[in-house]
Design a protein around this motif. Structure first.
Motif, PDB file in Angstrom:
ATOM      1  N   ASP A 166      28.547  26.139  46.255  1.00 27.02           N
ATOM      2  CA  ASP A 166      27.317  27.077  45.865  1.00 27.02           C
ATOM      3  C   ASP A 166      26.166  26.146  45.448  1.00 27.02           C
ATOM      4  O   ASP A 166      24.805  26.661  45.610  1.00 27.02           O
ATOM      5  CB  ASP A 166      27.810  27.815  44.757  1.00 27.02           C
ATOM      6  N   ALA A 167      26.293  24.974  45.193  1.00 28.37           N
ATOM      7  CA  ALA A 167      25.071  23.901  44.628  1.00 28.37           C
ATOM      8  C   ALA A 167      24.353  23.645  45.718  1.00 28.37           C
ATOM      9  O   ALA A 167      23.286  22.820  45.502  1.00 28.37           O
ATOM     10  CB  ALA A 167      25.767  22.963  43.679  1.00 28.37           C
ATOM     11  N   ARG A 168      25.138  23.613  46.842  1.00 29.62           N
ATOM     12  CA  ARG A 168      24.447  22.901  48.053  1.00 29.62           C
ATOM     13  C   ARG A 168      23.540  24.023  48.596  1.00 29.62           C
ATOM     14  O   ARG A 168      23.991  25.135  48.952  1.00 29.62           O
ATOM     15  CB  ARG A 168      25.529  22.429  49.185  1.00 29.62           C
ATOM     16  N   SER A 169      22.362  23.471  49.124  1.00 33.82           N
ATOM     17  CA  SER A 169      21.431  24.577  49.549  1.00 33.82           C
ATOM     18  C   SER A 169      20.465  23.727  50.506  1.00 33.82           C
ATOM     19  O   SER A 169      20.316  22.581  50.299  1.00 33.82           O
ATOM     20  CB  SER A 169      20.859  25.318  48.618  1.00 33.82           C
ATOM     21  N   PRO A 170      19.669  24.551  51.315  1.00 31.90           N
ATOM     22  CA  PRO A 170      18.355  23.886  52.216  1.00 31.90           C
ATOM     23  C   PRO A 170      17.495  22.892  51.387  1.00 31.90           C
ATOM     24  O   PRO A 170      16.858  22.095  51.646  1.00 31.90           O
ATOM     25  CB  PRO A 170      18.292  24.676  52.959  1.00 31.90           C
ATOM     26  N   ALA A 171      17.718  23.367  49.899  1.00 30.27           N
ATOM     27  CA  ALA A 171      16.688  22.494  49.009  1.00 30.27           C
ATOM     28  C   ALA A 171      17.053  20.949  48.961  1.00 30.27           C
ATOM     29  O   ALA A 171      16.197  20.084  48.946  1.00 30.27           O
ATOM     30  CB  ALA A 171      16.647  23.244  47.682  1.00 30.27           C
ATOM     31  N   ASN A 172      18.572  20.703  49.186  1.00 30.17           N
ATOM     32  CA  ASN A 172      18.853  19.498  49.036  1.00 30.17           C
ATOM     33  C   ASN A 172      18.222  18.669  50.556  1.00 30.17           C
ATOM     34  O   ASN A 172      17.672  17.667  50.555  1.00 30.17           O
ATOM     35  CB  ASN A 172      20.166  19.235  49.329  1.00 30.17           C
ATOM     36  N   GLY A 173      18.204  19.476  51.751  1.00 33.52           N
ATOM     37  CA  GLY A 173      17.747  18.669  52.914  1.00 33.52           C
ATOM     38  C   GLY A 173      16.124  18.605  52.750  1.00 33.52           C
ATOM     39  O   GLY A 173      15.919  17.623  53.279  1.00 33.52           O
ATOM     40  N   ALA A 174      15.523  19.598  52.243  1.00 40.77           N
ATOM     41  CA  ALA A 174      14.254  19.478  52.040  1.00 40.77           C
ATOM     42  C   ALA A 174      13.623  18.523  51.263  1.00 40.77           C
ATOM     43  O   ALA A 174      12.571  17.922  51.504  1.00 40.77           O
ATOM     44  CB  ALA A 174      13.720  20.932  51.271  1.00 40.77           C
ATOM     45  N   PRO A 214      25.529  20.522  59.001  1.00 35.98           N
ATOM     46  CA  PRO A 214      25.412  19.345  57.917  1.00 35.98           C
ATOM     47  C   PRO A 214      25.511  20.122  56.585  1.00 35.98           C
ATOM     48  O   PRO A 214      24.895  20.089  55.884  1.00 35.98           O
ATOM     49  CB  PRO A 214      24.051  18.916  58.093  1.00 35.98           C
ATOM     50  N   ARG A 215      26.825  21.206  56.494  1.00 39.91           N
ATOM     51  CA  ARG A 215      26.881  21.610  55.405  1.00 39.91           C
ATOM     52  C   ARG A 215      26.698  21.189  54.096  1.00 39.91           C
ATOM     53  O   ARG A 215      26.584  21.609  52.945  1.00 39.91           O
ATOM     54  CB  ARG A 215      28.343  22.416  55.350  1.00 39.91           C
ATOM     55  N   ASN A 216      27.191  19.730  53.984  1.00 45.77           N
ATOM     56  CA  ASN A 216      27.337  19.055  52.978  1.00 45.77           C
ATOM     57  C   ASN A 216      25.915  18.752  52.321  1.00 45.77           C
ATOM     58  O   ASN A 216      25.634  18.502  51.352  1.00 45.77           O
ATOM     59  CB  ASN A 216      27.925  17.701  52.805  1.00 45.77           C
ATOM     60  N   LEU A 217      24.829  19.063  53.201  1.00 44.89           N
ATOM     61  CA  LEU A 217      23.392  18.502  52.835  1.00 44.89           C
ATOM     62  C   LEU A 217      22.771  19.957  52.773  1.00 44.89           C
ATOM     63  O   LEU A 217      21.818  20.260  52.083  1.00 44.89           O
ATOM     64  CB  LEU A 217      22.788  17.596  53.796  1.00 44.89           C
ATOM     65  N   LEU A 218      22.902  20.904  53.813  1.00 44.84           N
ATOM     66  CA  LEU A 218      21.947  22.257  53.869  1.00 44.84           C
ATOM     67  C   LEU A 218      22.916  23.418  53.284  1.00 44.84           C
ATOM     68  O   LEU A 218      22.269  24.651  53.321  1.00 44.84           O
ATOM     69  CB  LEU A 218      21.789  22.445  55.192  1.00 44.84           C
ATOM     70  N   ILE A 264      40.244  24.008  43.120  1.00 40.66           N
ATOM     71  CA  ILE A 264      39.629  25.130  44.079  1.00 40.66           C
ATOM     72  C   ILE A 264      38.406  25.689  43.645  1.00 40.66           C
ATOM     73  O   ILE A 264      37.176  25.820  44.236  1.00 40.66           O
ATOM     74  CB  ILE A 264      40.553  26.366  44.471  1.00 40.66           C
ATOM     75  N   THR A 265      38.211  26.132  42.284  1.00 40.46           N
ATOM     76  CA  THR A 265      37.137  26.496  41.509  1.00 40.46           C
ATOM     77  C   THR A 265      35.979  25.465  41.667  1.00 40.46           C
ATOM     78  O   THR A 265      34.897  25.722  42.157  1.00 40.46           O
ATOM     79  CB  THR A 265      37.187  26.657  40.020  1.00 40.46           C
ATOM     80  N   SER A 266      36.182  24.188  41.269  1.00 42.54           N
ATOM     81  CA  SER A 266      35.149  23.096  41.553  1.00 42.54           C
ATOM     82  C   SER A 266      34.678  23.183  42.963  1.00 42.54           C
ATOM     83  O   SER A 266      33.359  22.653  43.204  1.00 42.54           O
ATOM     84  CB  SER A 266      35.496  21.936  40.697  1.00 42.54           C
ATOM     85  N   GLN A 267      35.495  23.029  43.718  1.00 44.07           N
ATOM     86  CA  GLN A 267      35.172  22.938  45.135  1.00 44.07           C
ATOM     87  C   GLN A 267      33.946  24.068  45.631  1.00 44.07           C
ATOM     88  O   GLN A 267      32.935  23.990  46.269  1.00 44.07           O
ATOM     89  CB  GLN A 267      36.128  23.214  45.956  1.00 44.07           C
ATOM     90  N   ASP A 307      26.009  14.540  47.094  1.00 40.86           N
ATOM     91  CA  ASP A 307      27.513  14.143  47.570  1.00 40.86           C
ATOM     92  C   ASP A 307      27.751  14.632  48.749  1.00 40.86           C
ATOM     93  O   ASP A 307      27.926  16.123  48.970  1.00 40.86           O
ATOM     94  CB  ASP A 307      28.284  14.902  46.419  1.00 40.86           C
ATOM     95  N   ILE A 308      27.674  14.136  49.922  1.00 37.04           N
ATOM     96  CA  ILE A 308      27.711  14.550  51.165  1.00 37.04           C
ATOM     97  C   ILE A 308      29.081  14.186  51.707  1.00 37.04           C
ATOM     98  O   ILE A 308      29.450  14.519  52.823  1.00 37.04           O
ATOM     99  CB  ILE A 308      26.700  13.834  52.120  1.00 37.04           C
ATOM    100  N   GLY A 309      30.191  13.639  50.892  1.00 36.84           N
ATOM    101  CA  GLY A 309      31.776  13.421  51.260  1.00 36.84           C
ATOM    102  C   GLY A 309      31.657  12.565  52.430  1.00 36.84           C
ATOM    103  O   GLY A 309      30.641  11.568  52.597  1.00 36.84           O
ATOM    104  N   PRO A 310      32.457  12.908  53.442  1.00 38.67           N
ATOM    105  CA  PRO A 310      32.663  11.947  54.645  1.00 38.67           C
ATOM    106  C   PRO A 310      31.830  12.297  55.719  1.00 38.67           C
ATOM    107  O   PRO A 310      31.798  11.581  56.785  1.00 38.67           O
ATOM    108  CB  PRO A 310      34.029  12.265  55.036  1.00 38.67           C
ATOM    109  N   MET A 311      30.745  13.279  55.453  1.00 35.78           N
ATOM    110  CA  MET A 311      29.861  13.624  56.618  1.00 35.78           C
ATOM    111  C   MET A 311      28.987  12.656  57.098  1.00 35.78           C
ATOM    112  O   MET A 311      28.611  11.635  56.332  1.00 35.78           O
ATOM    113  CB  MET A 311      28.846  14.670  55.991  1.00 35.78           C
ATOM    114  N   LYS A 312      29.118  12.407  58.461  1.00 30.91           N
ATOM    115  CA  LYS A 312      28.383  11.190  59.135  1.00 30.91           C
ATOM    116  C   LYS A 312      26.863  12.066  59.701  1.00 30.91           C
ATOM    117  O   LYS A 312      27.080  12.722  60.589  1.00 30.91           O
ATOM    118  CB  LYS A 312      28.983  10.558  59.996  1.00 30.91           C
TER     119      LYS A 312
END
Lengths: 211, 111, 91
Positions: A57-65, A123-127, A49-52, A95-100
């Motif tokens: 927290d590590a995912r942000s719009p900076a990834n999408g940018a 697209p929460r795994n990216l943004l 749970i902690t690492s999830q 790490d976008i998991g199973p996201m399509k």
């Protein structure tokens, strides 16, 4: 239990927020109970749970940018992103998991905007997690019918000869808008360009910052 | 559900208010709800579709009066009960124990 | 189902969990691309074994969906619709 938890960090290593000091609600009680039961039954561990939470927290719009900026600067990547958005972003190391993922490039005559009228698909795994307004009744209701009026509330005014295409995220795919590259950025590096890419420009309710 | 068969959550095309640019940082308990639903889904304890079904069946009043993660923990719990991960009795007992630990989330979560 | 196919979304309204927005029921559009197959959410939602279904991204004109009651009838909407909700039309 009158112990002082203010100096402690949460199990995820983050400081407690002030909600810890307001009166416990029914649903917070339920969250604690559900989490403890899942751990006791051996379904999850506290560490998972902690690492999830850390991953979230590590995912942000900076990834999408970074994805957008690379699309602007690397034609091979642009082609790969359009062919298979999930694989191309995974290959970039996200790490976008199973996201399509489907990438939606704007053009001088086409402006894309994303909504989920049925719930709050994003697209929460990216943004990262969606902003509150994305989940609001106002945005979910109106965007498919009067997108230009909604966009103007975000300060985006589009000329009538630009087609607005609304993407209702109804099922298994998630969408990222690729905004047009700002003028005057010829020769810029990917990292510089990524600074111009706002979260809202990847939802379609905004434009990149000017160079 | 209206007489047309349209359900409350299916709101595309409705008239509504201007979009307000609301945002907030999520609290720890909200992030934990999010983490539980992601992890339980990956583990196959329920499906996202099952979560959505319960959220829809909770109706418009829940949408208007409960916060996002209040609705989500309700749905996560409902799905875990339906799938036999724990019983209602176990949940009820544990919630009572949690409440006895203190009056704030911090105390109750760490008592 | 192939891209370019003209389709109409079924106009019925069964109760229960479905992922076809009401505002698109009975509307005609063009398949933009075919995705999937994905398990049918109408079974997944109830904990049932779900049959895989092709999923189509269908493009509609605002004029088709809203008539004149929209802010630019030549704008477009795309949505993902499971193939069991689509009727193929002759073109």
């Amino acid at each position: 239990m009158p112990h002082d938890h203010h100096d402690h960090l949460s199990p995820s290593g983050h400081p407690y927020r002030k909600d810890d000091d307001v009166e416990l609600t029914y649903w917070q009680t339920m969250e604690i109970a559900v989490r403890e039961l899942l751990i006791e039954k051996g379904e999850l561990t506290a560490a998972q749970i902690t690492s999830q939470i850390d991953a979230m927290d590590a995912r942000s719009p900076a990834n999408g940018a970074q994805v957008v900026a690379r699309y602007w600067t690397d034609p091979d990547f642009a082609e790969a992103l359009l062919a298979d958005g999930s694989q191309a972003t995974r290959d970039m190391g996200y790490d976008i998991g199973p996201m399509k993922l489907i990438a939606l490039p704007n053009t001088p005559t086409l402006h894309n905007v994303v909504v989920c009228t049925l719930c709050s698909c994003y697209p929460r795994n990216l943004l990262g997690l969606p902003p509150d307004w994305y989940k609001s009744r106002a945005y979910r209701s109106r965007t498919v019918r009067e997108p230009r009026r909604v966009l103007s509330e975000f300060g985006v005014e589009l000329s009538p000869d630009i087609e607005v295409r609304v993407h209702d995220s109804t099922a298994d795919m998630r969408y990222i808008v690729i905004p047009n590259r700002p003028d005057g950025t010829e020769g810029w590096m990917q990292d510089q360009l990524a600074e111009l890419v706002t979260r809202d420009s990847m939802i379609g309710t905004g434009l990149p910052k000017h160079s | 559900m209206t007489a047309s068969g349209r359900r409350w959550h299916d709101m595309g095309g409705d008239a509504s208010d201007p979009v307000l640019p609301d945002e907030h940082d999520f609290a720890l308990w909200e992030k934990r709800v999010d983490a539980l639903l992601v992890l339980c889904n990956v583990k196959g304890l329920f499906t996202v579709d099952g979560l959505r079904r319960v959220l829809e069946d909770m109706g418009p009043e829940a949408f208007e009066t409960m916060s996002y993660y209040e609705r989500w923990i309700t749905s996560v719990n409902q799905n875990l009960i339906e799938n036999g991960v724990y019983t209602i009795e176990e949940l009820g007992q544990r919630m009572e124990e949690v409440k006895m630990r203190g009056n704030t989330y911090g105390d109750a979560a760490n008592g | 189902m192939v891209s370019g196919q003209s389709v109409r979304v079924k106009s019925y309204s069964p109760p229960g969990h479905v992922r076809t927005p009401y505002y698109l029921r009975g509307k005609t559009g063009i398949v933009e691309r075919v995705l999937g197959p994905f398990p049918n959410p109408e079974q997944l939602a109830y904990g049932l074994k779900a049959e895989p279904q092709p999923l189509c991204r269908v493009r509609f004109s605002m004029a088709e969906v809203w008539g004149k009651a929209t802010d630019n009838p030549s704008d477009t909407i795309e949505a993902e619709i499971y193939s069991h909700w689509l009727e193929e039309l002759d073109t």
